[in-house]
Design a protein around this motif. Structure first.
Motif, PDB file in Angstrom:
ATOM      1  N   VAL A 223       1.132  17.112  -6.900  1.00  0.00           N
ATOM      2  CA  VAL A 223       0.739  15.965  -7.724  1.00  0.00           C
ATOM      3  C   VAL A 223       1.569  14.750  -7.326  1.00  0.00           C
ATOM      4  N   LEU A 224       2.884  14.967  -7.209  1.00  0.00           N
ATOM      5  CA  LEU A 224       3.790  13.853  -6.922  1.00  0.00           C
ATOM      6  C   LEU A 224       3.473  13.200  -5.591  1.00  0.00           C
ATOM      7  N   ASN A 225       3.197  14.026  -4.613  1.00  0.00           N
ATOM      8  CA  ASN A 225       3.044  13.512  -3.265  1.00  0.00           C
ATOM      9  C   ASN A 225       1.722  13.986  -2.667  1.00  0.00           C
ATOM     10  N   PRO A 226       0.658  13.239  -2.878  1.00  0.00           N
ATOM     11  CA  PRO A 226      -0.661  13.696  -2.430  1.00  0.00           C
ATOM     12  C   PRO A 226      -0.734  13.916  -0.923  1.00  0.00           C
ATOM     13  N   ARG A 228       1.349  15.390   0.854  1.00  0.00           N
ATOM     14  CA  ARG A 228       1.916  16.681   1.184  1.00  0.00           C
ATOM     15  C   ARG A 228       0.815  17.722   1.338  1.00  0.00           C
TER      16      ARG A 228
END
Lengths: 506, 164
Positions: A223-226, A228
């Motif tokens: 969620v934080l780092n799409p 990734r």
């Protein structure tokens, strides 16, 4: 051994267990392909299902199938997307992805599957040879040695955490051990550290902890780092031509031979596991190769793909050796398997093979079946399974989180457990931000009870902590544990001193 | 001070309070027949507390230095730049999970799950409600069937006022 194999064949070839192997492999491949979900999360999610099966052999067969499948799925996403689902298949992407870029994705997948298959198969044969031998030695151990052996295992896991990380890993192990003391232990029949909270009376559930440590942070990181877990250019999703040539097969053969043996023994070491085995396998094969062969590494070399794939599967099999013979898990994944077995009232250890040989041998035989299933069933299905990689993350992530919640809820049937899951999950995220390894915490947690049991038993036998000094083997093991913890710092210091010395000499 | 050392500091404080419980509050409750035992319920926790403080101090004081030659690997997420990531979405997902935990019993499994899945994908930016709602409903129904009928674990499907 023959008798055991027959028992195992009988158990493993029941319709139910065959279906479980197939289902486990398919589910594992399916989920293992998703970016960011490693075998630990997948197995944690599957545990409630396995436990409700009720039959320990069936449960272990299912979970082992999931484990194999997950590793296989991880290599698929490494090859197709350059997005390894798990650390153990990072080395696979070094040569697998370039090969896929050249339009040979199908060939790369086949090579990966064949090497995994061979690594797994040779690993199981080695497991069949070494596990009984090791467990007959382990039968001579007393609780004092067990205690010491577990201390060695936990120290080794910390020692393999990498330079500068050893004490962080130790800290996590201790935190795991401390969390394991919460609740009413079988040993003393009195609640400890519950702080008056009723829900802590029975202790912290290991499924909740496993979900919180692995599945939840993985999903939230997505969620934080799409960016990734998705590739830079989408990769080549066209899978055509699954065959490789005879010459390539001949080139792979020695690599597979070497790496399955090397990988297996690395897997046996606690804390080393599939990741180290695959990187080391890749490095060794690159050094062994000569001339053009060596130059091809990193640009789609057949050998460079076969080496890590063989090694990581052999190592996965190897990691079952300490679990099945000593009852000591050497990795996060086997720790979760151990937790599942304990929940099913089976204590793995040297007695497993004599008391319940059907479990031991059924697992071994099902590993063979699992490898065959992966090769002949999964490989042809890969082009279809790979479609899962195109599910939009907006759908995927809520589902992953939902399955995490479900896993914790089914295990305990208690909604407070879900709040605990979220709390522990946030804690795990913070630990990951600060680069603390999470697997030692879980391993410490699962070994905690056993460690204390053996500690208490030896204390009672010797009326005090003298057992450490009076039993030579225990003392030896404890010294080994100390060396394991201190050696990395000592070597780093010496290397630094030497570097300074050279600078002065100039 | 970097985050990892803050964690070590918190861990030390945690071990101190854990140790306090083990050293000073647990031994009064030991029944008389156990007092001659060499191990008490507090023995192992005492060892852990002391070891924990020692290890915590090693990390806090940075006694174990990383290899000079080796560059520290880039972390997956740099917590110092947390606001550069989709922090709001992550926090919203955490909030949704807590809401799910609180809603599961009173609202029943089917409603809570459907709401969670729809709200979750909405938070992540999905706007195709005509796809999401049916998908979520089918998934909730399927999982309920699997858990209740196949695994045999009781899950109340409907809200509390509809009985079960």
């Amino acid at each position: 051994m023959l008798e055991g194999i027959m028992i195992g064949l009988e158990a493993a070839f029941s319709i139910q267990n065959l279906l479980l192997v197939v289902a486990g492999c398919l589910i594992g491949t399916f989920i293992g392909m998703l970016p960011g979900l490693g075998p630990m999360s997948i197995i944690a999610i599957m545990i409630p299902v396995a436990i409700t099966l009720g039959d320990p052999a069936a449960a272990l067969i299912l979970l082992a199938g999931v484990y194999y499948g997950a590793i296989f799925g991880g290599s698929t996403s490494s090859i197709l997307l350059n997005a390894p689902g798990i650390a153990g298949t990072v080395a696979t992407s070094f040569d697998g992805y370039p090969m896929a870029r050249k339009g040979q994705a199908g060939k790369a997948l086949t090579i990966a599957a064949v090497s995994s298959f061979s690594g797994g198969m040779i690993g199981v044969i080695l497991l069949m040879i070494f596990a009984p031998a090791l467990s007959s030695v382990a039968l001579l151990f007393h609780s004092a040695e067990y205690f010491a052996l577990m201390v060695v295992g936990l120290s080794a896991i910390a020692a393999f955490a990498g330079t500068g990380q050893v004490f962080k890993a130790l800290l996590m192990t201790l935190l795991g051990l401390i969390l394991a003391t919460v609740g009413e232990g079988a040993l003393f029949n009195m609640p400890r550290f519950t702080l008056g909270v009723m829900d802590l009376q029975s202790g912290i559930s290991f499924i909740t902890l496993a979900m919180a440590m692995f599945a939840l942070p993985e999903a939230l990181f997505l969620v934080l780092n799409p960016a990734r877990g998705s590739s830079d250019d989408g990769g080549s999703n066209k899978i055509t031509g699954l065959r490789f040539s005879r010459a390539e097969g001949r080139a792979m053969l020695p690599v597979i031979g070497r790496q399955s043996i090397q990988g297996f023994f690395i897997g046996v070491l606690p804390g080393a596991g599939a990741t180290l085995a695959s990187f080391l396998g890749y490095a060794v094969e690159r050094n062994v190769a000569k001339g053009d062969d060596q130059a091809e590494f990193g640009h789609g070399s057949v050998k460079g793909l076969a080496a890590p794939e063989t090694a990581n599967n052999a190592a996965c099999t190897g990691s079952f050796v300490p679990l099945l013979t000593l009852g000591i898990p050497g990795s996060g994944t086997t720790a979760i398997l151990l937790g599942a077995l304990i929940a099913l009232n089976v204590t793995p250890g040297p007695r497993l093979m004599t008391d319940t040989p059907e479990i031991f041998w059924a697992v071994i035989i099902s590993m063979f079946i699992g490898n065959v299933v992966l090769l002949i069933l999964n490989l042809p299905l890969i082009p279809y399974i790979a479609k899962i990689l195109s599910i939009p993350r907006n759908y995927l992530i809520p589902f992953i989180l939902f399955f995490t919640l479900m896993g914790a809820y089914i295990g305990q049937n208690n909604a407070t457990e879900l709040l605990m899951l979220v709390g522990l999950g946030v804690m795990a995220m913070i630990f990951r931000f600060a680069d603390y390894p999470l697997a030692p915490l879980l391993i410490g947690f699962i070994l905690g009870r056993m460690l204390e049991d053996n500690f208490a038993r030896s204390m009672q036998l010797y009326r005090g902590p003298e057992f450490i000094l009076e039993r030579p083997m225990t003392l030896g093991l404890m010294v080994l544990a100390l060396i394991l913890v201190l050696l990395p710092s000592y070597r780093a210091r010496r290397a630094r001193k030497r570097a300074e010395g050279v600078a002065d000499g100039d | 001070m970097a985050l990892d050392r803050w964690i070590a500091l918190i861990f030390i404080v945690f071990c101190c309070s854990y140790g306090y419980l083990a050293f000073f509050t647990m031994d009064q409750d030991v029944p008389p027949f156990m007092q001659s035992n060499p191990v008490w319920p507090s023995t192992f926790p005492k060892v852990l507390a002391v070891l924990g403080i020692v290890v915590g101090l090693v990390v806090l004081l940075g006694l174990e230095k990383p290899d000079a030659q080796e560059e520290p690997a880039a972390p997956e997420i740099d917590y110092r730049r947390l606001h550069h990531y989709k922090l709001g979405q992550a926090l919203a997902m955490l909030g949704l999970m807590m809401a799910y935990a609180l809603l599961l019993r009173p609202a029943g499994f089917l409603i809570a799950t459907t709401l969670f899945l729809v709200a979750g994908s909405t938070v992540l930016g999905e706007r195709k409600f005509h796809v999401m709602i049916p998908v979520s409903l089918i998934a909730a129904g399927f999982v309920w069937y699997l858990v209740q009928q196949v695994l045999g674990i009781f899950l109340r499907p409907f809200p509390f006022f509809l009985g079960h």
